[in-house]
Design an enzyme around this catalytic site. Sequence first.
Site, PDB file in Angstrom:
ATOM      1  N   GLU A 142     -30.391 -22.451 -33.287  1.00  0.00           N
ATOM      2  CA  GLU A 142     -31.481 -23.332 -33.652  1.00  0.00           C
ATOM      3  C   GLU A 142     -32.683 -22.981 -32.780  1.00  0.00           C
ATOM      4  O   GLU A 142     -33.401 -23.644 -32.012  1.00  0.00           O
ATOM      5  CB  GLU A 142     -31.439 -24.792 -33.377  1.00  0.00           C
ATOM      6  CG  GLU A 142     -30.420 -25.205 -34.234  1.00  0.00           C
ATOM      7  CD  GLU A 142     -30.173 -26.885 -34.259  1.00  0.00           C
ATOM      8  OE1 GLU A 142     -30.612 -27.288 -33.281  1.00  0.00           O
ATOM      9  OE2 GLU A 142     -29.528 -27.499 -35.249  1.00  0.00           O
ATOM     10  N   GLU A 318     -24.139 -26.453 -39.865  1.00  0.00           N
ATOM     11  CA  GLU A 318     -23.912 -27.658 -39.308  1.00  0.00           C
ATOM     12  C   GLU A 318     -24.085 -28.769 -40.435  1.00  0.00           C
ATOM     13  O   GLU A 318     -25.162 -28.472 -41.105  1.00  0.00           O
ATOM     14  CB  GLU A 318     -24.658 -28.225 -37.991  1.00  0.00           C
ATOM     15  CG  GLU A 318     -24.545 -27.071 -36.997  1.00  0.00           C
ATOM     16  CD  GLU A 318     -25.473 -27.722 -35.883  1.00  0.00           C
ATOM     17  OE1 GLU A 318     -25.961 -28.463 -35.987  1.00  0.00           O
ATOM     18  OE2 GLU A 318     -25.599 -26.642 -34.770  1.00  0.00           O
TER      19      GLU A 318
HETATM   20 ZN   LIG Z   1     -31.177 -29.017 -32.600  1.00  0.00          ZN
END
Ligand SMILES: [Zn+2]
Lengths: 625, 625, 625
Positions: A142, A318
Amino acid sequence: MRLGVCYYPEHWPQHMWPRDAKRMAELGLSRVRIGEFAWSRIEPEPGRFDWDWLDQAIDKLHEAGLGIILGTPTATPPKWLVDRMPDMIALDAQGRPRGFGSRRHYCFSHDGYREEAARITRAVADRYGRHKGVVGWQTDNEYGCHDTVQSFSTAARDAFRSWLAERYGSIDALNEAWGNVFWSMEARSFEEIELPNLTVTEANPAHWLAFRRFSSDQVVRFNRVQVDILRALSPGRDIMHNAMGFYTGYDHHDLAADLDVLGWDSYPLGFLEMFRFSDEEKLAFARSGHPDIAAFHHDLYRGCAAGRGAEGRWSVLEQQPGPVNWARHNPAPLPGMVRLWTLEALAHGAELVSYFRWRQFPKAQEQMHAGLLRPDDASAPAFAEVEQVATELDAWAEPGPGVKHAAIVFSYPAEWMTQIQPQGEGCSALWAAFRSYEALRRQGLNVDILAPDAPLDGYRLIVVPCLPIVPDDLADRLASSASQVIIGPRSGSRDADFAIPEGLPPGPLADLVGGRVVLSETLRPGLFHNGAGWNVTRWLERLEGDAEAELVCDDGTIACWRNGRVRYCAAWPEGQLIQTIVGRAAADAGLPVDLLPEGRRRRTCERLTFEFEYLAGGVSVSATA
Amino acid sequence: MRLGVCYYPEHWPQHMWPRDAKRMAELGLSRVRIGEFAWSRIEPEPGRFDWDWLDQAIDKLHEAGLGIILGTPTATPPKWLVDRMPDMIALDAQGRPRGFGSRRHYCFSHDGYREEAARITRAVADRYGRHKGVVGWQTDNEYGCHDTVQSFSTAARDAFRSWLAERYGSIDALNEAWGNVFWSMEARSFEEIELPNLTVTEANPAHWLAFRRFSSDQVVRFNRVQVDILRALSPGRDIMHNAMGFYTGYDHHDLAADLDVLGWDSYPLGFLEMFRFSDEEKLAFARSGHPDIAAFHHDLYRGCAAGRGAEGRWSVLEQQPGPVNWARHNPAPLPGMVRLWTLEALAHGAELVSYFRWRQFPKAQEQMHAGLLRPDDASAPAFAEVEQVATELDAWAEPGPGVKHAAIVFSYPAEWMTQIQPQGEGCSALWAAFRSYEALRRQGLNVDILAPDAPLDGYRLIVVPCLPIVPDDLADRLASSASQVIIGPRSGSRDADFAIPEGLPPGPLADLVGGRVVLSETLRPGLFHNGAGWNVTRWLERLEGDAEAELVCDDGTIACWRNGRVRYCAAWPEGQLIQTIVGRAAADAGLPVDLLPEGRRRRTCERLTFEFEYLAGGVSVSATA
Amino acid sequence: MRLGVCYYPEHWPQHMWPRDAKRMAELGLSRVRIGEFAWSRIEPEPGRFDWDWLDQAIDKLHEAGLGIILGTPTATPPKWLVDRMPDMIALDAQGRPRGFGSRRHYCFSHDGYREEAARITRAVADRYGRHKGVVGWQTDNEYGCHDTVQSFSTAARDAFRSWLAERYGSIDALNEAWGNVFWSMEARSFEEIELPNLTVTEANPAHWLAFRRFSSDQVVRFNRVQVDILRALSPGRDIMHNAMGFYTGYDHHDLAADLDVLGWDSYPLGFLEMFRFSDEEKLAFARSGHPDIAAFHHDLYRGCAAGRGAEGRWSVLEQQPGPVNWARHNPAPLPGMVRLWTLEALAHGAELVSYFRWRQFPKAQEQMHAGLLRPDDASAPAFAEVEQVATELDAWAEPGPGVKHAAIVFSYPAEWMTQIQPQGEGCSALWAAFRSYEALRRQGLNVDILAPDAPLDGYRLIVVPCLPIVPDDLADRLASSASQVIIGPRSGSRDADFAIPEGLPPGPLADLVGGRVVLSETLRPGLFHNGAGWNVTRWLERLEGDAEAELVCDDGTIACWRNGRVRYCAAWPEGQLIQTIVGRAAADAGLPVDLLPEGRRRRTCERLTFEFEYLAGGVSVSATA
Ligand SMILES: [Zn+2]
Ligand SMILES: [Zn+2]
Ligand SMILES: [Zn+2]
């Protein structure tokens, strides 16, 4: 489409690993993502590597038949590394260090850290690059999470100056492009350009835009170092990164160009709570997520990934399985939502949905983040939904690509510009794109989200919600398409260096639109112009030209202009206004419009058609007519 | 009254200058303000001056018959200058540097920068001081804009200590005056006094008040250096500065004492959006501005300028011509507003209205700020309105001075005190003055806004809305006038060093008021006492004395006391309460009261009477009866 | 119960002291608190003490028959001391120094300052420790006021590392306890642990909890140094400290263990305005204070003080006598409130109520804070109320101890945990305790507030509103009591190092509750589940186990479980939900329940029963039936 899960063997005793792997496989999962935060276990002391545990973990997972996606651990450099070069830490816009103690504690411009990141990547790839169980890589984790793309460190300042020198060639060119004569901001050399933070009032928007571009480029450059190593040392494996939701800190088109698969992390309930949705929407969709959140990102990132030429390869790396820990309020999803979100990803063409995470970890920052398993190893509610959908996937594995209906054109610099210069609260290019997407989806249409330079073939309706900088050939490409076109406010309103174009907005789009924007104004909430079932809100432009007024307010204000196949939305594209314009354009395009109820959405693939009932957590699947 | 425009020749190619000058003159403008941000073009390298372009610009404007107001460029020192003395940068209250990259990046207390400002002023004045085209000077630009009066730098700290030593003579006197014994804050020398920021909880209010006074004095001192140079090198030219709206960072009475003409920059829509108005007001007047914003400042700054003895000379040095770029929302004015605002300035006695700016600049920070011309050189909507009003001015050029009706007494330290110690949210002396002004204007009355030491002759009604520190002789002067007097809360409640006076508030006004304030309290929104058509809100004082209760709430709370010609408003002066009190006092004063509709205002000059219809953008002018 | 007053002789000329003392005595006061801010007068230069004035002041007060409570002046070290060791200043969480200029400008971890505090304490105690007039001591003043417990200085960091080394023994133990493997936060030595501020995203909650514990311990340690000196040099005198309202920065159980009497400073109107109450409550009780504010703290601090073994000795060391200066809005109390608050303290067993302050000081930070006397020495409204209640106390001096009804179990670490990890807005353990207290008081019940290790004997109803960490034996002690028990959400949900217990929440309470919490979620305002006259709001847990559902929502959601004598509230304990549960449990316990009107409260002592009418400012006292 495959199913997978994110797993952290280092959190659990070794004896649990084989059983975990077996249960994953039995559940119907075939992929497992591991390793992305494990640097302190891989290299507990400078230069001393401990591979044993990771060898074991990878072997056990592989033995259970799972394909492993291995993360480079560069989002969490250990304390000893930070202590060796404390200036690798980023500074925030207020000049404060963003130190060790959580994650992402590094500045993308720090040469020393980039070398360390390469070193650990090389070490991991050397060891596992050709392991049969390893089927893919995730670089870092991320990028930009916790607002970490921009750094205001000395390293960033020096790198910014070099970047500017390369972009502009001469300082005079920069001064001219930015209009630095205004307020005597002219520099005599690139060494006189500072970072744009901590100025007395706002810095030059051109200065900010350059810094946003630079910061994005630094992410891409940082990532490419890892990609190059992984390609060399782990041939044939997919290289991915996991993007986030409603996040525009770097240009995902640029990043995706270096990847094989663009992943993203889908947390519909958390995103609903934390982003621009109204309080009414946050309540109505508290347990389901707004029905366009996941789909919007699926279509956006498929478009980003398509930059490599082919139909874009993308995955959900995710997926929220229950309440999370990081939103202001963290409700549980409705029963059925984990399955629904999975099928929404399938319908949009994902290669993989990977749930985050296998088992809730009872310690540290994310202890309140649900997993498929509870901390006591029993099944959490999501487990049974995954079990169900894993079975269903046998029948629905190949829905076929989405039928082409409408396209939205979006660019990251568009959002940077509206963030730098909103001119009125809430005027965000990303949000304009989202609301346009919602309006199209409410009509039951498929939507692709395209980069400004992407091919436009095959779409019967193209929406450019808010695109200040347009490529030179976009007008021609729109003109030569047979599509209905909707262009929104601020489009074509700036050159590449944030200057208003000589002939006024919409600049190169003027002929297409049949008019020029001679005045722009913004309206506070409550200040609107009444139309017939729609209103002009937030932003309003006055046009001069040959286009015809299509939507006119009671007071004569023109909300939408029309020039043949091209409509220009002169107000902010939101609510009933954009719904009305989209409805008209779609009808003119001969698209199968069908205004769906609030919580229902449809995705029409070549073989299967999906109907999603967000407010009930239900999905129905049928053969496409 | 003359019309003018703000112009930045350095933004445009030289070939455009003659045509621009000609169009200005044809439009009816006779003044042009230039130069105030051009340091980097005047002195591109340390010590190397480039006068050519400015010579040309001034000559061309002069040749077209325009009188030039030349700005000293000290608000925007170039980067090379800042790099030579980095400690000229101000620090904000959090200790952060406020660096280069926009404007006003200097600390008023930095000796080195003050010398540099003198040097560039001398250079410009040497060259153009006796140029026939130059009719006036503007020092710097908008002192205090972007909250720049206060600096928390080492230079400021050292200068503050010297200033204190001069004011108090001995540290014992300071300790005593401030009550430093409280919390052991006693200093043993002036070197032990720090700046009042970054304390654990609030610093002593006396400490803050001294720092506010000091900071104001530093502005006046900085300005005086330039004034002295300009007077010497450019005899006979008016020296001005441009003040802002609702801004009280320095004492404008003090600054004006050194100037010939006090200018101000009038942005009614921006000010409405950014200041204390209610959401309802912000909506109702979004496109016209609240009808008292411009007039209040005209009357305020005329009063400030009157400090030099004569009727105050003042001008509007910047006037909003369309949407601006800096408010939270930036709507376009109603058609007619640019003309209306111009005539409101005429009716209040302005010498000049100068529109900001000639042509919208397509780059840098203010690219979204409208001008009389669009970036493509075509007329913006304001152009035609200026054309019309320029013609009308031929007939209405001499409306005569305003007929004397009512006066409001206001001081800058009053506002500093209520900012330092509001005691309840929204209790601002400036706002009390504005709401009192509004109440008087709603009655159709002319209002002068006076310094506490200004002569009170000729007013039939005098309002002191909130004046904590009163001059020794104010009570006598009020007593010896024949006026009706309204005194508002907190008046006379503090000595010069922020102490409550020995005999309690209203201190020296106690005899006049016929009572003493024995208790003060503040009320949260929704907590009020009901009266007959009015309410007690926000602030409430209990009085003891001989005055009679005039306005009494249902529950016995006394909102207004009366002692002969003198009324004391014991609650916050706002809404229907101050409207009621003003209506009664005006009637008692024999003034021609006439409650006007919400959007209408009147200005009665000796020869002409103006009626302004803000909500319709209209003005009617008639001979005064 | 005695009455007293806070007095600052150093603020007033010496000739006023005898008269002040005489008036105090005549008013019925027998205690006077002095000296706590007078360091700059006691030691005006380093090492030079000026005792004369304080000798005089103490003698005059003593001569008038007043018992003196002398404060150590360590909350306000003078400027010369700070200049000698500038690093004694605390740093805030943003890294900014919190400098001289108000009070509490020191870091609890700074060894040098702790030595200086010991030195001045020794000096004062040497001089007055055995003075007959001195009956007690107050250490420092309001530890933690203005958020001063936590410091992020180098001194704090070093002390924190030592504290951790002592607590955990080895760094491996710490890494394991905190789960530092998550995000590679593992340290190799205690020197690698930083303070938890300025991290990129939130630090490990275990890290924060340790820092909160450490910071609390530093306060206790700082205080103990003074206590030890005072015990040695002033035998037989009560040592006290004054706690604050709704303040949990340090563990008051720990601090109280070193004191003879725990004092607190009671400002019902200020606390109402500044804390979590709804806007409706803030309006309704603006002039009376919410009827449970004072009582809650009386019962809380009596419980804290009880840690020394006996029935806790406690006092009100400051009591609001009129409007204060520090809340957002500062209204005057209703007539009668000063008397009512005094009698509420009496009813709860206070030894002393000391009004703050004798006379309003017209200078410095608290000039707008009312006293018993006005700045002009006349009586303020509170004076007459004190006069009345002083007389009434003759009759009601001995109400007897409160009859035992219900107990609430509360711990400071509970509140730290919910602050560190609220998971949803407004989920505070302190607030859960307050709302539970309110529900019990509305039933007319007496409530004791107990530490988790306090004896539970004699209570018929025990409420554990939110206690994440439970002592090992609490479950047994609750099981072996005959009480009705109510346990609230998050109780037993964490081990001592912030980890979820292996068997899931409520951990050691699982058998008692008859279930385990398998899911927790938080609900935004407006998202609720409907019950019969009550709602599930804010927080919701799902249980598995043998307990029976007692309160079930329309949609089947279970709000309250029952397992014999034990109820588990699975939603946030507030509003009608906790009122309903408390009502049922109290009825089951055979307690005399009687739902009182909104503004009425009752306190039943052995000999007297008090009824308080907050909204009317009235009290009635009768013999207990
Ligand atoms: Zn994050
Ligand atoms: Zn300005
Ligand atoms: Zn305090």
